[in-house]
Design a protein around this motif. Structure first.
Motif, PDB file in Angstrom:
ATOM      1  N   LEU A  49      27.473  39.598  40.810  1.00  0.00           N
ATOM      2  CA  LEU A  49      28.272  40.239  41.995  1.00  0.00           C
ATOM      3  C   LEU A  49      27.163  41.638  42.140  1.00  0.00           C
ATOM      4  O   LEU A  49      26.875  41.946  43.311  1.00  0.00           O
ATOM      5  CB  LEU A  49      29.456  40.627  41.633  1.00  0.00           C
ATOM      6  CG  LEU A  49      30.661  39.626  41.854  1.00  0.00           C
ATOM      7  CD1 LEU A  49      31.771  39.966  41.567  1.00  0.00           C
ATOM      8  CD2 LEU A  49      30.560  38.774  43.376  1.00  0.00           C
ATOM      9  N   ARG A  50      26.829  42.394  41.112  1.00  0.00           N
ATOM     10  CA  ARG A  50      26.023  43.684  41.247  1.00  0.00           C
ATOM     11  C   ARG A  50      24.683  43.185  41.745  1.00  0.00           C
ATOM     12  O   ARG A  50      24.285  43.942  42.541  1.00  0.00           O
ATOM     13  CB  ARG A  50      26.232  44.320  39.825  1.00  0.00           C
ATOM     14  CG  ARG A  50      25.174  45.806  39.952  1.00  0.00           C
ATOM     15  CD  ARG A  50      25.992  46.775  40.885  1.00  0.00           C
ATOM     16  NE  ARG A  50      25.287  47.713  40.930  1.00  0.00           N
ATOM     17  CZ  ARG A  50      24.502  47.763  41.922  1.00  0.00           C
ATOM     18  NH1 ARG A  50      24.262  46.847  42.682  1.00  0.00           N
ATOM     19  NH2 ARG A  50      23.619  48.930  41.983  1.00  0.00           N
ATOM     20  N   LEU A  51      24.216  42.324  41.192  1.00  0.00           N
ATOM     21  CA  LEU A  51      22.713  41.989  41.647  1.00  0.00           C
ATOM     22  C   LEU A  51      22.734  41.622  43.274  1.00  0.00           C
ATOM     23  O   LEU A  51      21.953  41.751  43.897  1.00  0.00           O
ATOM     24  CB  LEU A  51      22.136  40.754  40.939  1.00  0.00           C
ATOM     25  CG  LEU A  51      21.651  41.014  39.623  1.00  0.00           C
ATOM     26  CD1 LEU A  51      21.539  39.816  38.917  1.00  0.00           C
ATOM     27  CD2 LEU A  51      20.318  41.758  39.526  1.00  0.00           C
ATOM     28  N   LEU A  52      23.832  40.955  43.754  1.00  0.00           N
ATOM     29  CA  LEU A  52      24.151  40.822  45.101  1.00  0.00           C
ATOM     30  C   LEU A  52      24.447  41.906  46.052  1.00  0.00           C
ATOM     31  O   LEU A  52      24.738  41.756  47.133  1.00  0.00           O
ATOM     32  CB  LEU A  52      25.218  39.586  45.085  1.00  0.00           C
ATOM     33  CG  LEU A  52      24.761  38.119  44.913  1.00  0.00           C
ATOM     34  CD1 LEU A  52      26.004  37.158  44.779  1.00  0.00           C
ATOM     35  CD2 LEU A  52      23.564  37.614  45.833  1.00  0.00           C
ATOM     36  N   GLY A  53      24.453  43.001  45.426  1.00  0.00           N
ATOM     37  CA  GLY A  53      24.898  44.098  46.013  1.00  0.00           C
ATOM     38  C   GLY A  53      26.508  44.278  46.386  1.00  0.00           C
ATOM     39  O   GLY A  53      27.139  44.718  47.292  1.00  0.00           O
ATOM     40  N   LEU A  54      27.487  43.440  45.498  1.00  0.00           N
ATOM     41  CA  LEU A  54      28.811  43.554  45.417  1.00  0.00           C
ATOM     42  C   LEU A  54      29.499  43.854  44.080  1.00  0.00           C
ATOM     43  O   LEU A  54      28.569  44.524  43.432  1.00  0.00           O
ATOM     44  CB  LEU A  54      29.455  42.033  45.951  1.00  0.00           C
ATOM     45  CG  LEU A  54      28.853  41.360  47.048  1.00  0.00           C
ATOM     46  CD1 LEU A  54      29.070  39.745  46.979  1.00  0.00           C
ATOM     47  CD2 LEU A  54      29.452  41.781  48.225  1.00  0.00           C
ATOM     48  N   GLY A  55      30.675  44.026  43.976  1.00  0.00           N
ATOM     49  CA  GLY A  55      31.107  44.592  42.801  1.00  0.00           C
ATOM     50  C   GLY A  55      30.895  45.906  42.348  1.00  0.00           C
ATOM     51  O   GLY A  55      31.157  46.659  43.389  1.00  0.00           O
TER      52      GLY A  55
ATOM     53  N   ASN B  71      39.314  48.689  39.707  1.00  0.00           N
ATOM     54  CA  ASN B  71      40.411  48.077  40.305  1.00  0.00           C
ATOM     55  C   ASN B  71      39.973  47.703  42.057  1.00  0.00           C
ATOM     56  O   ASN B  71      40.296  46.734  42.623  1.00  0.00           O
ATOM     57  CB  ASN B  71      41.549  49.260  40.797  1.00  0.00           C
ATOM     58  CG  ASN B  71      42.343  49.172  39.355  1.00  0.00           C
ATOM     59  OD1 ASN B  71      42.034  48.493  38.619  1.00  0.00           O
ATOM     60  ND2 ASN B  71      43.313  50.094  39.488  1.00  0.00           N
ATOM     61  N   ALA B  72      39.254  48.643  42.641  1.00  0.00           N
ATOM     62  CA  ALA B  72      38.845  48.543  44.152  1.00  0.00           C
ATOM     63  C   ALA B  72      37.630  47.472  44.388  1.00  0.00           C
ATOM     64  O   ALA B  72      37.818  46.692  45.290  1.00  0.00           O
ATOM     65  CB  ALA B  72      38.360  49.667  44.676  1.00  0.00           C
ATOM     66  N   ARG B  73      36.655  47.474  43.231  1.00  0.00           N
ATOM     67  CA  ARG B  73      35.398  46.554  43.653  1.00  0.00           C
ATOM     68  C   ARG B  73      35.829  45.138  42.848  1.00  0.00           C
ATOM     69  O   ARG B  73      35.132  44.191  43.184  1.00  0.00           O
ATOM     70  CB  ARG B  73      34.227  47.288  42.924  1.00  0.00           C
ATOM     71  CG  ARG B  73      34.192  48.595  43.475  1.00  0.00           C
ATOM     72  CD  ARG B  73      33.885  48.563  44.994  1.00  0.00           C
ATOM     73  NE  ARG B  73      32.677  47.859  45.351  1.00  0.00           N
ATOM     74  CZ  ARG B  73      32.122  47.299  46.545  1.00  0.00           C
ATOM     75  NH1 ARG B  73      32.850  47.733  47.425  1.00  0.00           N
ATOM     76  NH2 ARG B  73      31.139  46.563  46.802  1.00  0.00           N
ATOM     77  N   ILE B  74      36.506  45.203  42.051  1.00  0.00           N
ATOM     78  CA  ILE B  74      36.627  43.798  41.273  1.00  0.00           C
ATOM     79  C   ILE B  74      38.111  43.213  41.396  1.00  0.00           C
ATOM     80  O   ILE B  74      38.015  41.925  41.675  1.00  0.00           O
ATOM     81  CB  ILE B  74      36.776  44.175  39.371  1.00  0.00           C
ATOM     82  CG1 ILE B  74      35.423  44.610  39.106  1.00  0.00           C
ATOM     83  CG2 ILE B  74      36.634  42.865  38.798  1.00  0.00           C
ATOM     84  CD1 ILE B  74      34.057  43.920  39.643  1.00  0.00           C
ATOM     85  N   LEU B  75      39.175  43.973  41.579  1.00  0.00           N
ATOM     86  CA  LEU B  75      40.433  43.105  41.752  1.00  0.00           C
ATOM     87  C   LEU B  75      40.286  42.248  43.100  1.00  0.00           C
ATOM     88  O   LEU B  75      41.084  40.962  43.149  1.00  0.00           O
ATOM     89  CB  LEU B  75      41.593  44.127  41.763  1.00  0.00           C
ATOM     90  CG  LEU B  75      41.879  44.416  40.379  1.00  0.00           C
ATOM     91  CD1 LEU B  75      43.202  45.444  40.396  1.00  0.00           C
ATOM     92  CD2 LEU B  75      42.206  43.330  39.395  1.00  0.00           C
ATOM     93  N   PRO B  76      39.547  42.683  44.323  1.00  0.00           N
ATOM     94  CA  PRO B  76      39.758  41.516  45.365  1.00  0.00           C
ATOM     95  C   PRO B  76      39.013  40.333  44.830  1.00  0.00           C
ATOM     96  O   PRO B  76      39.654  39.177  45.408  1.00  0.00           O
ATOM     97  CB  PRO B  76      38.682  42.145  46.267  1.00  0.00           C
ATOM     98  CG  PRO B  76      38.896  43.716  45.903  1.00  0.00           C
ATOM     99  CD  PRO B  76      38.965  43.689  44.378  1.00  0.00           C
ATOM    100  N   TRP B  77      38.045  40.265  43.871  1.00  0.00           N
ATOM    101  CA  TRP B  77      37.536  38.747  43.429  1.00  0.00           C
ATOM    102  C   TRP B  77      38.672  38.313  42.388  1.00  0.00           C
ATOM    103  O   TRP B  77      38.851  36.955  42.502  1.00  0.00           O
ATOM    104  CB  TRP B  77      36.637  39.119  42.788  1.00  0.00           C
ATOM    105  CG  TRP B  77      35.327  39.668  43.341  1.00  0.00           C
ATOM    106  CD1 TRP B  77      34.920  41.041  43.850  1.00  0.00           C
ATOM    107  CD2 TRP B  77      34.471  38.984  44.401  1.00  0.00           C
ATOM    108  NE1 TRP B  77      34.038  41.111  44.570  1.00  0.00           N
ATOM    109  CE2 TRP B  77      33.565  39.707  44.953  1.00  0.00           C
ATOM    110  CE3 TRP B  77      34.365  37.664  44.687  1.00  0.00           C
ATOM    111  CZ2 TRP B  77      32.533  39.398  46.052  1.00  0.00           C
ATOM    112  CZ3 TRP B  77      33.364  37.263  45.648  1.00  0.00           C
ATOM    113  CH2 TRP B  77      32.408  38.112  46.333  1.00  0.00           C
ATOM    114  N   THR B  78      39.435  38.967  41.808  1.00  0.00           N
ATOM    115  CA  THR B  78      40.628  38.335  41.049  1.00  0.00           C
ATOM    116  C   THR B  78      41.612  37.654  41.954  1.00  0.00           C
ATOM    117  O   THR B  78      42.170  36.722  41.741  1.00  0.00           O
ATOM    118  CB  THR B  78      41.198  39.563  40.303  1.00  0.00           C
ATOM    119  OG1 THR B  78      40.369  40.284  39.619  1.00  0.00           O
ATOM    120  CG2 THR B  78      42.170  38.947  39.464  1.00  0.00           C
TER     121      THR B  78
END
Lengths: 154, 193
Positions: A49-55, B71-78
């Motif tokens: 995700l980080r590599l894709l510019g996400l996460g 919470n903000a960046r990972i939980l949406p994927w959860t």
């Protein structure tokens, strides 16, 4: 000795025989294999995700690579150990399953790509090429997971 | 389960099993298999990402990222994983409602999911209330770490019990002790004489 004979010999070992003849061992090892899959999926996704510019975009990619590395290696080791035990207990059946060989080839590609190409790349905080690497990683590991599940169905 | 509710649920699962969609899924060659594969991938996405957030709360991973960022960046994927897992899980139950409903493992799994849900509620309603004070700390306070440990244990239990549903050790049509019968609630017509 042919590969088939070697698979037969593997299944006939005390280890293979013991797991095969136990009611609980195969399911228990399988459960641990699945737990390791979740950990592997999480560790892989954080970096891809980080590599894709996400996460975790507020962290450098190299930092995310360093943070996920021990969990990724631990999960791969646990999957290899439990997967090896499951495989030994039904080696002859696996020999004839296409899904098993698809998984093994995809797994070899995924491991080489993840540790020899993607990780060194991530440590240099890549841009666009990192996105390509993340997509290749996701495609390879998805193939491993799907082929793995189909070993049980085919 | 109260004796008042049990007969209603017995009838509900039998009604579900008689639906054309349920029968079609049950007898399908590939649909069920693909749904189960998607279920495993949904679990991987859901439990995998929630485990990463829990490891952060335990202070053993991503210690430089604030908890609020996780919470903000990972939980949406959860949440995405949760939706995939619940939709495919509901379809799997729909395909095999009667056996699943009386499965000891399925019941244990539902119980563990309730534990995990209560834990999430307590975490957001209470534990996280003073997050501003420890958001950037490498090791969050004990209450947050306990919450993370409960989460990891509960979801690991959900995975294990979920996988065990496939095994028939405690099925209604196998000889069982009175204690197992009590837990599974198998109706008389499903029990092997």
């Amino acid at each position: 000795m042919s590969l088939y004979r070697q698979f037969e010999a593997l299944e006939a070992t005390a280890l293979g025989d013991g797991i095969k003849n136990s009611v609980w061992l195969f399911p228990a090892i399988e459960a641990v294999h699945l737990l390791a899959l979740a950990l592997l999926g999480g560790a892989l996704l954080m970096l891809d995700l980080r590599l894709l510019g996400l996460g975790l975009t507020s962290q450098p990619t190299s930092r995310v690579e360093r943070d996920t590395r021990p969990w990724l290696i631990g999960a791969v080791a646990m999957m290899a150990l439990t997967g090896g035990l499951l495989g030994v207990s039904e080696a002859v059946k696996l020999y004839d399953k296409q899904a098993f060989w698809v998984k093994m080839v995809a797994l070899a590609c995924a491991l080489v790509f993840t540790f020899a190409i993607k990780a060194p790349l991530a440590r240099r905080d890549p841009g666009l090429i990192g996105k390509g690497a993340a997509l290749v990683s996701l495609a390879l590991w998805l193939t491993v997971a799907i082929a793995g599940r189909w070993i049980g169905f085919s | 389960m109260s004796s008042g509710l049990a007969p209603i649920l017995d009838q509900a699962v039998e009604w579900l099993a008689a639906q054309p969609g349920s029968i079609a899924l049950h007898e399908s060659l590939y649909a069920y298999t693909w749904i189960e594969t998607a279920h495993v991938l949904g679990i991987t996405l859901f439990v995998g990402t929630i485990a990463m957030v829990d490891l952060r709360l335990l202070g053993v991973a991503f210690t430089r990222a604030p908890v609020s960022t996780m919470n903000a960046r990972i939980l949406p994927w959860t949440v995405a994983g949760f939706v995939l897992m619940i939709v495919t899980g509901a379809l799997l139950f729909y395909a095999i409602p009667v056996r699943s409903f009386y499965s000891l493992w399925f019941r244990a799994k539902v119980l563990l999911m309730l534990v995990a849900a209560v834990n999430i509620f307590v975490f957001h309603a209470r534990v996280e209330r003073d997050r501003g004070r420890w958001d950037r700390e490498a090791t969050p306070p004990m209450s947050a770490r306990v919450s993370a440990a409960i989460s990891l244990a509960a979801w690991a239990g959900v995975i294990v019990t979920g996988r065990m549903i496939a095994y028939n050790w405690f099925d209604c049509d196998k000889p069982q002790s009175a204690f197992v019968h009590l837990l599974t609630g198998c109706p008389a017509d499903l029990i092997e004489p």
